[in-house]
Design an enzyme around this catalytic site. Structure first.
Site, PDB file in Angstrom:
ATOM      1  N   LYS A 115      -5.114   3.407   2.764  1.00 37.61           N
ATOM      2  CA  LYS A 115      -3.874   2.950   3.342  1.00 37.61           C
ATOM      3  C   LYS A 115      -2.792   2.621   2.024  1.00 37.61           C
ATOM      4  O   LYS A 115      -1.785   2.932   1.952  1.00 37.61           O
ATOM      5  CB  LYS A 115      -3.905   2.153   4.337  1.00 37.61           C
ATOM      6  CG  LYS A 115      -4.960   2.496   5.385  1.00 37.61           C
ATOM      7  CD  LYS A 115      -5.055   1.488   6.492  1.00 37.61           C
ATOM      8  CE  LYS A 115      -5.918   0.266   6.224  1.00 37.61           C
ATOM      9  NZ  LYS A 115      -7.306   0.690   5.819  1.00 37.61           N
ATOM     10  N   ARG A 118      -3.605  -4.674  13.871  1.00 36.18           N
ATOM     11  CA  ARG A 118      -5.190  -4.300  13.630  1.00 36.18           C
ATOM     12  C   ARG A 118      -5.656  -4.446  15.217  1.00 36.18           C
ATOM     13  O   ARG A 118      -7.013  -4.091  15.118  1.00 36.18           O
ATOM     14  CB  ARG A 118      -5.305  -5.409  12.663  1.00 36.18           C
ATOM     15  CG  ARG A 118      -6.547  -5.327  11.866  1.00 36.18           C
ATOM     16  CD  ARG A 118      -6.576  -4.208  10.830  1.00 36.18           C
ATOM     17  NE  ARG A 118      -7.326  -4.635   9.623  1.00 36.18           N
ATOM     18  CZ  ARG A 118      -7.234  -4.574   8.352  1.00 36.18           C
ATOM     19  NH1 ARG A 118      -5.944  -4.280   8.021  1.00 36.18           N
ATOM     20  NH2 ARG A 118      -8.155  -4.767   7.771  1.00 36.18           N
ATOM     21  N   ARG A 161     -14.140   0.828  -5.615  1.00 32.44           N
ATOM     22  CA  ARG A 161     -12.827   0.212  -5.974  1.00 32.44           C
ATOM     23  C   ARG A 161     -12.978  -0.769  -6.733  1.00 32.44           C
ATOM     24  O   ARG A 161     -13.470  -1.747  -6.797  1.00 32.44           O
ATOM     25  CB  ARG A 161     -12.154   0.020  -4.548  1.00 32.44           C
ATOM     26  CG  ARG A 161     -10.726  -0.715  -4.890  1.00 32.44           C
ATOM     27  CD  ARG A 161      -9.975  -1.031  -3.515  1.00 32.44           C
ATOM     28  NE  ARG A 161     -10.846  -1.738  -2.337  1.00 32.44           N
ATOM     29  CZ  ARG A 161     -10.479  -1.852  -1.303  1.00 32.44           C
ATOM     30  NH1 ARG A 161      -9.346  -1.193  -0.802  1.00 32.44           N
ATOM     31  NH2 ARG A 161     -11.210  -2.355  -0.306  1.00 32.44           N
ATOM     32  N   ARG A 201     -13.005  -7.039  -4.978  1.00 31.54           N
ATOM     33  CA  ARG A 201     -12.495  -8.038  -3.954  1.00 31.54           C
ATOM     34  C   ARG A 201     -13.407  -8.703  -3.453  1.00 31.54           C
ATOM     35  O   ARG A 201     -14.729  -8.150  -3.337  1.00 31.54           O
ATOM     36  CB  ARG A 201     -11.896  -7.254  -3.039  1.00 31.54           C
ATOM     37  CG  ARG A 201     -10.491  -6.731  -3.397  1.00 31.54           C
ATOM     38  CD  ARG A 201      -9.679  -6.266  -2.525  1.00 31.54           C
ATOM     39  NE  ARG A 201     -10.190  -6.055  -0.821  1.00 31.54           N
ATOM     40  CZ  ARG A 201      -9.487  -5.358   0.192  1.00 31.54           C
ATOM     41  NH1 ARG A 201      -8.579  -4.483  -0.445  1.00 31.54           N
ATOM     42  NH2 ARG A 201      -9.993  -5.418   1.156  1.00 31.54           N
ATOM     43  N   ARG A 229     -16.903  -5.224   8.088  1.00 38.40           N
ATOM     44  CA  ARG A 229     -15.357  -4.638   8.303  1.00 38.40           C
ATOM     45  C   ARG A 229     -15.464  -3.451   9.059  1.00 38.40           C
ATOM     46  O   ARG A 229     -14.462  -3.120   9.711  1.00 38.40           O
ATOM     47  CB  ARG A 229     -15.066  -4.543   6.943  1.00 38.40           C
ATOM     48  CG  ARG A 229     -14.407  -5.853   6.193  1.00 38.40           C
ATOM     49  CD  ARG A 229     -14.156  -5.884   4.932  1.00 38.40           C
ATOM     50  NE  ARG A 229     -12.912  -4.708   4.306  1.00 38.40           N
ATOM     51  CZ  ARG A 229     -13.263  -4.205   3.131  1.00 38.40           C
ATOM     52  NH1 ARG A 229     -13.985  -4.404   2.444  1.00 38.40           N
ATOM     53  NH2 ARG A 229     -12.028  -3.460   2.984  1.00 38.40           N
TER      54      ARG A 229
HETATM   55  P1  AP5 Z   1      -7.250   1.799  -0.682  1.00 40.97           P
HETATM   56  O1  AP5 Z   1      -5.925   2.669  -0.815  1.00 40.97           O
HETATM   57  O2  AP5 Z   1      -7.588   0.353  -1.243  1.00 40.97           O
HETATM   58  O3  AP5 Z   1      -7.890   1.897   0.719  1.00 40.97           O
HETATM   59  P2  AP5 Z   1      -7.488   1.030   2.116  1.00 40.97           P
HETATM   60  O4  AP5 Z   1      -7.359   1.924   3.272  1.00 40.97           O
HETATM   61  O5  AP5 Z   1      -5.956   0.263   1.654  1.00 40.97           O
HETATM   62  O6  AP5 Z   1      -8.669  -0.175   2.237  1.00 40.97           O
HETATM   63  P3  AP5 Z   1      -8.506  -1.641   2.371  1.00 40.97           P
HETATM   64  O7  AP5 Z   1     -10.204  -2.102   2.089  1.00 40.97           O
HETATM   65  O8  AP5 Z   1      -7.752  -2.137   1.699  1.00 40.97           O
HETATM   66  O9  AP5 Z   1      -8.339  -1.598   3.808  1.00 40.97           O
HETATM   67  P4  AP5 Z   1      -8.853  -2.922   4.695  1.00 40.97           P
HETATM   68  O10 AP5 Z   1      -8.074  -2.537   5.988  1.00 40.97           O
HETATM   69  O11 AP5 Z   1     -10.202  -3.211   4.754  1.00 40.97           O
HETATM   70  O12 AP5 Z   1      -8.199  -4.142   3.926  1.00 40.97           O
HETATM   71  P5  AP5 Z   1      -7.195  -4.940   4.043  1.00 40.97           P
HETATM   72  O13 AP5 Z   1      -6.679  -5.298   2.589  1.00 40.97           O
HETATM   73  O14 AP5 Z   1      -5.994  -4.419   5.057  1.00 40.97           O
HETATM   74  O15 AP5 Z   1      -8.543   2.980  -1.396  1.00 40.97           O
HETATM   75  C1  AP5 Z   1     -10.058   2.550  -1.345  1.00 40.97           C
HETATM   76  C2  AP5 Z   1     -10.349   3.159  -2.537  1.00 40.97           C
HETATM   77  O16 AP5 Z   1     -10.256   4.494  -2.671  1.00 40.97           O
HETATM   78  C3  AP5 Z   1      -9.717   2.626  -3.881  1.00 40.97           C
HETATM   79  O17 AP5 Z   1     -10.637   2.666  -5.010  1.00 40.97           O
HETATM   80  C4  AP5 Z   1      -8.787   3.906  -4.105  1.00 40.97           C
HETATM   81  O18 AP5 Z   1      -8.410   4.212  -5.709  1.00 40.97           O
HETATM   82  C5  AP5 Z   1      -9.465   5.180  -3.665  1.00 40.97           C
HETATM   83  N1  AP5 Z   1      -8.827   6.217  -3.167  1.00 40.97           N
HETATM   84  C6  AP5 Z   1      -7.797   6.021  -2.203  1.00 40.97           C
HETATM   85  N2  AP5 Z   1      -7.544   7.353  -1.776  1.00 40.97           N
HETATM   86  C7  AP5 Z   1      -8.248   8.210  -2.603  1.00 40.97           C
HETATM   87  C8  AP5 Z   1      -8.251   9.545  -2.665  1.00 40.97           C
HETATM   88  N3  AP5 Z   1      -7.128  10.314  -1.968  1.00 40.97           N
HETATM   89  N4  AP5 Z   1      -9.134  10.384  -3.307  1.00 40.97           N
HETATM   90  C9  AP5 Z   1     -10.212   9.666  -4.025  1.00 40.97           C
HETATM   91  N5  AP5 Z   1      -9.940   8.080  -4.125  1.00 40.97           N
HETATM   92  C10 AP5 Z   1      -9.219   7.562  -3.189  1.00 40.97           C
HETATM   93  O19 AP5 Z   1      -7.661  -6.310   4.747  1.00 40.97           O
HETATM   94  C11 AP5 Z   1      -8.556  -7.278   4.273  1.00 40.97           C
HETATM   95  C12 AP5 Z   1      -8.808  -8.498   5.220  1.00 40.97           C
HETATM   96  O20 AP5 Z   1      -7.693  -9.132   5.580  1.00 40.97           O
HETATM   97  C13 AP5 Z   1      -9.311  -8.010   6.617  1.00 40.97           C
HETATM   98  O21 AP5 Z   1     -10.525  -7.639   6.465  1.00 40.97           O
HETATM   99  C14 AP5 Z   1      -9.140  -9.041   7.661  1.00 40.97           C
HETATM  100  O22 AP5 Z   1     -10.063 -10.148   7.494  1.00 40.97           O
HETATM  101  C15 AP5 Z   1      -7.602  -9.490   7.080  1.00 40.97           C
HETATM  102  N6  AP5 Z   1      -6.447  -8.941   7.439  1.00 40.97           N
HETATM  103  C16 AP5 Z   1      -5.652  -7.976   7.111  1.00 40.97           C
HETATM  104  N7  AP5 Z   1      -4.928  -7.472   7.940  1.00 40.97           N
HETATM  105  C17 AP5 Z   1      -5.081  -8.401   9.221  1.00 40.97           C
HETATM  106  C18 AP5 Z   1      -4.518  -8.179  10.347  1.00 40.97           C
HETATM  107  N8  AP5 Z   1      -3.283  -7.291  10.850  1.00 40.97           N
HETATM  108  N9  AP5 Z   1      -5.095  -8.761  11.344  1.00 40.97           N
HETATM  109  C19 AP5 Z   1      -6.208  -9.696  11.326  1.00 40.97           C
HETATM  110  N10 AP5 Z   1      -6.650  -9.865   9.987  1.00 40.97           N
HETATM  111  C20 AP5 Z   1      -6.212  -8.950   9.026  1.00 40.97           C
END
Ligand code: AP5
Length: 215
Positions: free
Chosen positions: A13, A88, A127, A162, A173
């Protein structure tokens, strides 16, 4: 454009959102980045969110809605926004729908990045993220490595794992995603806004999203 990016942790994402910002000036709003910055700053929000995040659980809905309502009214959101990691939960999606009605805005689409679990697990363990909170460039030791000395190409800060990238937190997660977030796929299908993207190539995904939004 005004879109929601859905998908499991590690689906890409954040990576796709960063590519899309170059298309029409829409801003990426990542609740994860906002919360990580708050934890780093040690402010009230960060103190409340830290434990949930490190365990791989969701931060309570009311905290998230307060942040998002304020953020979406910022002037830089006028050109559009890419919601990365929000909503979410069903209550967050319903609150967002009400907020849009209140401020007279419409969502263009909800994009589900449909990535197989084995790919997701591989991506999450490899990552690296730029530790500079103003940058937060996303790297991957396999597909997009940082500099040879482990620093960010954009700003030179160390690219690190992270706090929620331990094996235990990743497992939690994914469980949290299946229980609380995956029901949003049906929610947006019923709203007539769902677009499913199956490609594993970020540029291809970005192009598919642009096409879908233009329709
Ligand atoms: P990346 O782009 O980082 O993936 P992502 O989907 O953004 O993954 P996240 O882990 O950031 O999502 P998440 O939803 O768990 O975490 P968030 O920060 O939102 O890509 C992943 C890896 O793959 C990278 O190394 C990238 O280079 C690689 N990659 C990507 N695309 C690729 C491709 N096409 N080919 C090859 N490699 C590729 O949330 C973290 C925490 O915050 C949550 O657990 C929760 O506690 C809290 N939180 C956040 N939002 C909320 C909410 N709305 N409500 C409640 N709690 C929340």
């Amino acid at each position: 454009m005004r879109i929601v990016l859905l998908g499991a942790p590690g689906a890409g994402k954040g990576t796709v959102a960063k590519l899309l910002t170059e298309f029409d000036g829409s801003v990426q709003i990542s609740t994860g980045d906002i919360l990580r910055n708050a934890v780093k700053a040690g402010n009230e929000l960060g103190k409340k969110a830290k434990g949930y995040m490190e365990r791989g659980e969701l931060v309570p809905d009311d905290l998230i809605m307060d942040i998002m309502e304020a953020r979406m009214k910022d002037p830089d959101c006028q050109k559009g926004f890419l919601l990365d990691g929000f909503p979410r939960t069903i209550p967050q999606a319903e609150a967002l729908k009400k907020l849009f009605e209140k401020i007279g805005m419409k969502l263009d689409a909800a994009i589900n990045l449909d990535v197989p679990t084995d790919v997701i697990l591989d991506r999450l363990t490899t990552r690296r993220t730029c530790s500079n909170s103003d940058c937060q460039e996303i790297y991957n030791v396999k597909s997009k490595p940082p500099k040879a000395d482990g620093t960010c190409f954009k700003c030179g800060s160390p690219a690190v794992q992270r706090a929620d990238e331990t094996e235990e937190a990743i497992k939690q997660r994914l469980t949290t995603y299946n229980e609380k977030t995956s029901p949003l796929i049906d929610f947006y299908k019923k709203e007539g806004l769902l677009v499913i993207v199956k490609s594993l190539d970020s540029k291809e995904i970005a192009n598919e999203i642009i096409k879908a939004v233009k329709k």
